[in-house]
Design an enzyme around this catalytic site. Structure first.
Site, PDB file in Angstrom:
ATOM      1  N   ARG A  69      51.253  38.032  47.650  1.00 57.45           N
ATOM      2  CA  ARG A  69      50.046  38.177  46.828  1.00 57.45           C
ATOM      3  C   ARG A  69      48.828  37.820  47.667  1.00 57.45           C
ATOM      4  O   ARG A  69      48.330  36.688  47.629  1.00 57.45           O
ATOM      5  CB  ARG A  69      50.128  37.281  45.591  1.00 57.45           C
ATOM      6  CG  ARG A  69      51.237  37.651  44.660  1.00 57.45           C
ATOM      7  CD  ARG A  69      51.210  36.863  43.355  1.00 57.45           C
ATOM      8  NE  ARG A  69      52.502  36.974  42.718  1.00 57.45           N
ATOM      9  CZ  ARG A  69      52.948  38.058  42.085  1.00 57.45           C
ATOM     10  NH1 ARG A  69      52.170  39.118  41.988  1.00 57.45           N
ATOM     11  NH2 ARG A  69      54.154  38.087  41.563  1.00 57.45           N
TER      12      ARG A  69
ATOM     13  N   CYS B  77      53.273  40.544  38.396  1.00 61.91           N
ATOM     14  CA  CYS B  77      52.359  41.618  38.791  1.00 61.91           C
ATOM     15  C   CYS B  77      51.806  42.353  37.577  1.00 61.91           C
ATOM     16  O   CYS B  77      50.637  42.740  37.544  1.00 61.91           O
ATOM     17  CB  CYS B  77      53.053  42.612  39.711  1.00 61.91           C
ATOM     18  SG  CYS B  77      53.727  41.873  41.215  1.00 61.91           S
TER      19      CYS B  77
END
Length: 230
Positions: free
Chosen positions: A138, A55
């Protein structure tokens, strides 16, 4: 009999649907979506958690490309199931300590949604129980200026997104909307585009025999328009 909560599932808006509305707190203040983004394209994306390595690389890359997206009338909005305090601490860490692929001192200038109750994540199908019940996957939603879902991408938690592909996709969709064409596999800006297929026999026959400048056909159903790079 199952308990009612056991049957609770997240929804998943489909391509062409209205983007689900929400009002949230973010690292850039309150957002009323989509009202605050009228006339703009939006990339709404979720990530599993703050202070995680994949991330971090994604946020740095998105932030480094923020102006490129803005040149395409496109804004970024991030989300994870964390508090604003956690978001702010993580974003400060990115700016003060992270260096990756030549990027450093990166300020995350787009809002990151605080979604502790998973309200937005559930509206957008970002919670997928077989992956995690406490983290978002995601997910990436491309939303057009009319607040319609135009594209949906899902990546596993272990795989970072390709931001160049997301940018290419937005360029392609904007071109399609403007010129009423389609783009072929692996299309890149400046390459030839596809003319919509003929809808009747006569048009198909004319296309096959056409010598129109700038157009060429592989067969009656697949014709291209040459792009000018001038």
């Amino acid at each position: 009999m199952e308990e009612p909560n056991a049957q609770e599932q997240t929804s998943l808006p489909l391509i062409g649907d209205d983007a689900p509305k929400f009002t949230v707190n973010t690292t850039q203040g309150k957002i009323n979506f989509p009202d605050d983004y009228k006339g703009k394209w939006v990339i709404l994306f979720s990530h599993p958690a703050d202070f995680t390595p994949v991330c971090t690389t994604e946020f740095m890359t998105f932030a480094s490309m923020q102006e490129e997206f803005r040149e395409l009338n496109t804004e970024l909005i991030g989300l994870s199931i964390d508090s604003n305090f956690s978001h702010i601490a993580w974003l400060r860490t990115i700016k003060e300590k992270m260096e990756y692929k030549g990027m450093k001192n990166v300020r995350i200038g787009f809002p990151v949604i605080e979604d502790l109750k998973m309200e937005v994540a559930k509206k957008y199908g970002m919670i997928q129980p077989n992956a995690s019940t406490t983290q978002a996957v995601r997910a990436t939603f491309v939303i057009d200026p009319h607040a319609k879902i135009r594209a949906i991408l899902y990546y596993p938690q272990s795989t970072g997104r390709n931001m160049d592909e997301i940018k290419r996709m937005i360029i392609a969709m904007q071109k399609t909307d403007k010129e009423h064409i389609a783009t072929p596999a692996n299309w890149a800006p400046g390459e030839d585009v596809i003319i919509p297929p003929a809808g009747d026999y006569d048009t198909a026959e004319q296309r096959s025999e056409s010598t129109e400048e700038g157009m060429y056909c592989l067969d009656w159903f697949i014709c291209f328009k040459k792009e000018s790079n001038k």
